[in-house]
Design an enzyme around this catalytic site. Structure first.
Site, PDB file in Angstrom:
ATOM      1  N   ARG A  36      21.862 -87.634 -56.947  1.00 26.80           N
ATOM      2  CA  ARG A  36      21.715 -86.956 -55.651  1.00 26.80           C
ATOM      3  C   ARG A  36      20.282 -87.057 -55.145  1.00 26.80           C
ATOM      4  O   ARG A  36      20.042 -87.168 -53.934  1.00 26.80           O
ATOM      5  CB  ARG A  36      22.158 -85.491 -55.766  1.00 26.80           C
ATOM      6  CG  ARG A  36      22.302 -84.801 -54.425  1.00 26.80           C
ATOM      7  CD  ARG A  36      22.949 -83.444 -54.544  1.00 26.80           C
ATOM      8  NE  ARG A  36      22.096 -82.484 -55.247  1.00 26.80           N
ATOM      9  CZ  ARG A  36      22.449 -81.213 -55.482  1.00 26.80           C
ATOM     10  NH1 ARG A  36      23.622 -80.767 -55.073  1.00 26.80           N
ATOM     11  NH2 ARG A  36      21.619 -80.405 -56.118  1.00 26.80           N
ATOM     12  N   LYS A  94      19.400 -83.203 -49.886  1.00 25.38           N
ATOM     13  CA  LYS A  94      18.684 -81.987 -50.298  1.00 25.38           C
ATOM     14  C   LYS A  94      17.211 -82.150 -49.912  1.00 25.38           C
ATOM     15  O   LYS A  94      16.374 -82.555 -50.726  1.00 25.38           O
ATOM     16  CB  LYS A  94      18.858 -81.736 -51.795  1.00 25.38           C
ATOM     17  CG  LYS A  94      18.511 -80.311 -52.219  1.00 25.38           C
ATOM     18  CD  LYS A  94      19.001 -80.038 -53.634  1.00 25.38           C
ATOM     19  CE  LYS A  94      18.628 -78.638 -54.105  1.00 25.38           C
ATOM     20  NZ  LYS A  94      19.356 -77.577 -53.382  1.00 25.38           N
ATOM     21  N   GLU A 133      28.472 -74.594 -44.860  1.00 24.64           N
ATOM     22  CA  GLU A 133      27.824 -74.044 -46.044  1.00 24.64           C
ATOM     23  C   GLU A 133      27.811 -72.509 -46.015  1.00 24.64           C
ATOM     24  O   GLU A 133      27.870 -71.890 -44.947  1.00 24.64           O
ATOM     25  CB  GLU A 133      26.373 -74.537 -46.135  1.00 24.64           C
ATOM     26  CG  GLU A 133      26.238 -76.015 -46.444  1.00 24.64           C
ATOM     27  CD  GLU A 133      26.367 -76.327 -47.928  1.00 24.64           C
ATOM     28  OE1 GLU A 133      25.435 -76.889 -48.503  1.00 24.64           O
ATOM     29  OE2 GLU A 133      27.434 -76.015 -48.501  1.00 24.64           O
TER      30      GLU A 133
END
Length: 338
Positions: A80, A183, A219
């Site tokens: 990620r 992220k 989210e």
């Protein structure tokens, strides 16, 4: 070390002994360096400071029932971290260097891994930044990865107990085709206003609704949302959601336990049909939600009787058991640190 109250640690920063660093310059990654400094020497024109070339990760190390230290799914965090770097045109750190840095920083700071049974863990924070001094809007040429650790307690003060959440269509976390799946710091900066609105009204987080159609759940604060209906574990599928490694793991465990897993759009109207809802992520693991208030319509949704639901509890205990060496790690998710 004698004065650390392991059972009452906040989810915050505490200095430890060492961090590790790796720098990309002249077209290659250099050696892993160990540092005792908590500061980064940086040019005032560094690309990360002006144009947001910054990505980070979060993962944990645990002291198990057998006294061994285990890191949970660092290979997935490495992948990620690569996707996030590529998403904003940074040089990705190879997976093998990432994993070597994790092992080194945990090993060097092993005395800060909280004891088994305290509910605390060692949080690992990798950070990549563009460090080339420049004024033009373009990707940096040079990059630094810093990895530090800090012992932490539960993300929410309530621990594994239901929290209160609010939702509103007045705030978007990310754009529909933006950076939501990466992220990076910018996504979190964009969520601070809504988060403070939620906190000021007595809620733990803001539950976001999709930025395009304002119909589906996105989210839940900085975590993935899920709902449980009968034997089905349902979590949003969206290009604007950060793919949580904890949620990926919970989905697998739900299937292992005979549940049906659905990754799909979840309409707001479906909320009233769920038996249990919650948020899932590295920091909180699973955070059950007992109440959701819609700030725009005044409608209130309540779940359970003030206690975590049975399916959420089963999944929480299963993943924690694997992380702590209490349950067999049949999927090979943990790595023991010498």
């Amino acid at each position: 070390m004698e004065n650390i109250d392991w059972k009452n640690l906040p989810f915050g920063y505490m200095p430890t002994d060492y961090n590790v660093r790796c720098t990309y310059s002249d077209g290659k990654w250099g050696p892993i360096e160990v540092s005792e400094s908590e500061y980064i020497p940086m040019h005032m024109a560094a690309a990360c400071l002006h144009y947001g070339q910054e990505a980070f990760e979060g993962l944990k190390a645990f002291r198990g029932v057998d006294g061994k230290i285990r890191v949970f799914r660092m290979d997935e965090n490495a992948k990620r971290f690569i996707r996030s770097a590529e998403g904003i045109e940074m040089q990705p750190l190879p997976e093998e260097i990432f994993c070597e840095m994790v092992k080194k920083v945990v090993s060097l700071n092993a005395r800060f891994v909280p004891p088994y049974g305290t509910g605390a863990s060692l949080y690992i924070r990798p950070l990549e930044i563009g460090i080339s001094p420049q004024v033009g809007v373009k990707p940096s040429k040079d990059y630094m990865v810093v990895m530090f650790v800090t012992p932490v307690g539960p993300y929410f003060k309530t621990g594994f107990n239901p929290t209160k959440v609010c939702m509103s269509r007045k705030y978007d976390r990310v754009a529909p085709l933006g950076t939501g799946a990466f992220k990076i710091g910018g996504n979190y900066a964009a969520s601070l206003k809504a988060g403070e609105v939620a906190h000021s009204k007595g809620y733990s987080v803001m539950l976001y609704i999709d930025p395009k159609e304002k119909k589906y759940f996105d989210e839940c604060g900085a975590a993935n949302f899920f709902g449980i209906k009968g034997d089905s574990y349902i979590t949003p599928a969206s290009e604007s959601i950060l793919p949580s490694i904890t949620n990926m793991s919970i989905c697998q465990l739900a299937e292992d336990l005979g549940m049906k897993v659905e990754r799909r759009h979840i309409p707001v109207d479906e909320l009233e049909t769920f038996d249990e809802v919650g948020a899932v992520g590295t920091a909180a693991v699973i955070s059950p939600v007992g109440l959701i208030d819609d700030l725009d319509t005044g409608r209130r949704y309540e779940f359970g009787d003030g206690k975590p639901g049975p399916k959420s509890t089963m999944l929480y205990n299963k993943i924690r058991g694997i992380q702590l060496g209490e349950e067999p790690d049949t999927h090979g998710w943990t790595v023991e640190i010498e």
